[in-house]
Scaffold this active site. Structure first.
Site, PDB file in Angstrom:
ATOM      1  N   MET A   1      -8.160   9.983  10.597  1.00  0.00           N
ATOM      2  CA  MET A   1      -7.058   9.876   9.433  1.00  0.00           C
ATOM      3  C   MET A   1      -6.788   7.477   9.456  1.00  0.00           C
ATOM      4  O   MET A   1      -5.365   7.895   8.664  1.00  0.00           O
ATOM      5  CB  MET A   1      -5.864  10.527  10.539  1.00  0.00           C
ATOM      6  CG  MET A   1      -6.103  11.886  10.007  1.00  0.00           C
ATOM      7  SD  MET A   1      -5.066  12.869   8.942  1.00  0.00           S
ATOM      8  CE  MET A   1      -3.642  12.469   9.154  1.00  0.00           C
TER       9      MET A   1
ATOM     10  N   GLY B   1      -8.134   6.171   5.315  1.00  0.00           N
ATOM     11  CA  GLY B   1      -6.809   5.159   4.584  1.00  0.00           C
ATOM     12  C   GLY B   1      -5.033   6.371   4.531  1.00  0.00           C
ATOM     13  O   GLY B   1      -4.524   5.814   3.913  1.00  0.00           O
ATOM     14  N   HIS B   2      -5.547   7.600   5.271  1.00  0.00           N
ATOM     15  CA  HIS B   2      -4.578   8.540   5.507  1.00  0.00           C
ATOM     16  C   HIS B   2      -2.699   7.775   5.998  1.00  0.00           C
ATOM     17  O   HIS B   2      -1.844   7.854   5.618  1.00  0.00           O
ATOM     18  CB  HIS B   2      -4.421   9.281   5.480  1.00  0.00           C
ATOM     19  CG  HIS B   2      -3.345  10.508   6.103  1.00  0.00           C
ATOM     20  ND1 HIS B   2      -2.477  10.406   6.558  1.00  0.00           N
ATOM     21  CD2 HIS B   2      -2.784  11.559   5.000  1.00  0.00           C
ATOM     22  CE1 HIS B   2      -0.954  11.680   6.397  1.00  0.00           C
ATOM     23  NE2 HIS B   2      -1.813  12.122   5.797  1.00  0.00           N
ATOM     24  N   ASP B   3      -3.428   7.501   7.558  1.00  0.00           N
ATOM     25  CA  ASP B   3      -2.252   6.436   7.756  1.00  0.00           C
ATOM     26  C   ASP B   3      -2.553   5.239   7.989  1.00  0.00           C
ATOM     27  O   ASP B   3      -2.128   3.996   8.905  1.00  0.00           O
ATOM     28  CB  ASP B   3      -2.237   6.607   9.704  1.00  0.00           C
ATOM     29  CG  ASP B   3      -2.216   8.595  10.055  1.00  0.00           C
ATOM     30  OD1 ASP B   3      -1.508   8.788   8.537  1.00  0.00           O
ATOM     31  OD2 ASP B   3      -2.394   8.754  10.764  1.00  0.00           O
ATOM     32  N   THR B   4      -3.215   4.421   7.092  1.00  0.00           N
ATOM     33  CA  THR B   4      -3.691   2.547   7.019  1.00  0.00           C
ATOM     34  C   THR B   4      -2.898   2.440   5.497  1.00  0.00           C
ATOM     35  O   THR B   4      -1.780   2.586   4.958  1.00  0.00           O
ATOM     36  CB  THR B   4      -4.549   2.498   7.768  1.00  0.00           C
ATOM     37  OG1 THR B   4      -5.451   3.615   6.910  1.00  0.00           O
ATOM     38  CG2 THR B   4      -4.784   2.355   9.106  1.00  0.00           C
TER      39      THR B   4
END
Ligand SMILES: *[C@@H]1O[C@H](CO)[C@@H](O)[C@H](O)[C@H]1NC(C)=O
Ligand SMILES: *[C@@H]1O[C@H](CO)[C@@H](O)[C@H](O)[C@H]1NC(C)=O
Ligand SMILES: *[C@@H]1O[C@H](CO)[C@@H](O)[C@H](O)[C@H]1NC(C)=O
Ligand SMILES: *[C@@H]1O[C@H](CO)[C@@H](O)[C@H](O)[C@H]1NC(C)=O
Ligand SMILES: *[C@@H]1O[C@H](CO)[C@@H](O)[C@H](O)[C@H]1NC(C)=O
Ligand SMILES: *[C@@H]1O[C@H](CO)[C@@H](O)[C@H](O)[C@H]1NC(C)=O
Ligand SMILES: *[C@@H]1O[C@H](CO)[C@@H](O)[C@H](O)[C@H]1NC(C)=O
Ligand SMILES: *[C@@H]1O[C@H](CO)[C@@H](O)[C@H](O)[C@H]1NC(C)=O
Ligand SMILES: *[C@@H]1O[C@H](CO)[C@@H](O)[C@H](O)[C@H]1NC(C)=O
Length: 379
Positions: A184, A188-191
């Site tokens: 994650m 790129g989901h959490d970044t």
């Protein structure tokens, strides 16, 4: 909602570690001998992805099929998302076929590598044990939601973590079809897309020197969905690898593609049967179609493509009005000489008797829901 099993704290089974499997095969394809699929999350292109694109072909009209994440992952292996409009724990009955059935019918090895999945056979989410941040998530591991895979150790054993990717690479035991999901943070989901680009280039660039990995390999780098819900669900997508001739590097292919093209391209390359769903008739990537003889069709009106909300279906978690029956495959469909897989046809005898799949290039969304029609000779 008999098809949807929502996990409660009590219902989550603690899955034990099972043996990791790395079967290999060498079935010759018309345009490539291995497909490596890498999915990032909700983002767009950045400098590192542009660098990768300069070593391959950019697909400038490649679309996701809905929002949020999970239905897109599901669609890329099953040819439909069956109305799914959420990221909840999902268990799809064993008679719903996937690309795995098509590959195995031709003896083509397959596998999936999931960054930071703690062990093979794990079926839950796994946060970082120290920081508690989201790390490995089930919703981004498309095949574990299918009972035909999750309940069969011969299949589940092929879904491993990226540590075992490194081992399979060293041992020359990579499968011919493989799906890679970064964690994650990495995806790129959490970044941000900067992190996704750095991770993806960091992963691929060293492999570009590895003949075993690159030879006759097609690499597809894409995203699950566009970050914007209100605009067309177009995705930055690249094809690269040894199967892409140097002369095509840095070029753009502007034909219409979507996540179902990920299945139809595999079917065309290895002459597989079909799932009888939206995989049939989905455009095959032109690079491959040029070798298989598939026609690449023009979408009737790309300006009206939004694909930004799920149509009603059996997995729709919304209002009652958003529920609809599980469609049967359209077993009469034949496309470019490819027929529906025998076991799919057999499985669907005596089903509810309605389908909505045709060979149309136009994929439905909530504003243009699919139309059910009775399957001839059943019910
Ligand atoms: C990857 O999976 C293997 C096999 O289950 C396990 O032994 C190993 O600890 C896992 N690696 C990581 C980094 O989680
Ligand atoms: C995801 O993996 C990367 C390395 O690829 C690591 O730097 C990062 O900390 C991991 N994410 C989490 C939440 O642990
Ligand atoms: C890759 O392909 C080249 C050219 O066809 C060939 O010379 C080489 O032996 C192949 N390498 C591997 C590892 O298969
Ligand atoms: C999808 O896009 C259409 C057209 O812009 C818009 O009317 C609709 O509100 C969007 N749906 C969502 C869920 O944002
Ligand atoms: C994703 O959507 C955004 C917002 O509409 C748009 O600017 C971007 O170009 C889209 N990405 C692609 C690859 O089309
Ligand atoms: C393609 O380019 C790479 C380096 O970018 C080179 O190593 C390779 O020999 C080239 N292949 C052909 C067939 O020209
Ligand atoms: C496929 O062939 C067509 C017609 O020759 C050509 O224009 C196109 O560039 C080719 N596509 C790719 C991706 O090589
Ligand atoms: C799957 O099995 C269920 C329960 O037996 C049946 O109702 C359904 O029609 C089957 N679906 C398909 C697509 O075969
Ligand atoms: C099955 O697909 C064919 C080809 O697109 C279409 O003509 C036919 O109407 C479909 N069958 C049903 C029952 O929808």
């Amino acid at each position: 909602m008999k098809f949807l099993v929502l996990a409660s704290a009590l219902a989550v089974a603690i899955a034990a570690e099972i043996p990791s499997l790395s079967p290999i095969s060498s079935v010759q394809g018309k345009a490539f001998n291995r497909l490596v699929i890498i999915w990032n999350e909700n983002t767009d292109y950045d400098t590192n992805l542009k660098w990768l694109a300069s070593h391959g072909i950019t697909l400038s009209n490649y679309f996701a099929v809905t929002h949020p994440s999970q239905p897109n992952y599901i669609s890329s292996v099953a040819g439909d998302y069956f109305g799914l409009n959420n990221d909840d724990h999902l268990e799809i009955p064993a008679n719903i076929s996937t690309i795995v059935d098509l590959l195995e019918a031709k003896g083509i090895s397959w596998g999936s590598y999931q960054e930071d999945m703690p062990y093979t056979g794990f079926l839950d989410d796994f946060p970082n044990p120290v920081t508690k941040a989201n790390m490995y998530v089930r919703k981004h591991n498309p095949l574990v939601s299918f009972d035909s895979v999750a309940k069969n150790p011969e299949r589940l054993g092929r879904i491993k973590n990226t540590t075992l990717f490194e081992a399979d690479l060293r041992n020359r035991q990579l499968p011919q079809w493989l799906f890679i999901t970064p964690n994650m943070t990495s995806d790129g989901h959490d970044t941000s897309v900067t992190t996704a680009g750095e991770w993806t280039r960091g992963f691929i660039e060293p492999l570009m020197q590895n003949e075993y990995f690159m030879n006759d390999t097609l690499i597809l780098i894409t995203f699950d969905e566009n970050h914007s819900y209100t605009s067309p669900n177009r995705l930055f997508t690249i094809l690269m690898g040894g199967a892409v001739p140097n002369a095509s590097h840095g070029t753009t292919d502007d034909n219409y593609y979507d996540h179902y093209s990920e299945i139809s391209t595999v079917e065309a390359n290895w002459g597989l049967s079909t799932l009888g769903r939206f995989d049939v008739g989905a455009n095959v990537f032109s690079l491959v179609a040029n070798k298989t003889g598939d026609a690449v069709r023009t979408h009737p009106d790309i300006s009206s493509v939004y694909l930004n909300e799920s149509y009603p279906g059996v997995f729709n978690g919304g209002k009652k009005s958003s529920w609809a029956p599980m469609p049967m495959p359209n077993n009469t469909m034949e496309w470019e000489g490819r027929k529906v897989l025998d076991s799919v046809v057999k499985n669907s005898q005596g089903g509810s008797g309605e389908t909505y799949y045709t060979t149309d290039l136009v994929i439905p969304d909530k504003a243009h829901p699919p139309v059910y029609k009775k399957v001839a000779g059943s019910g």
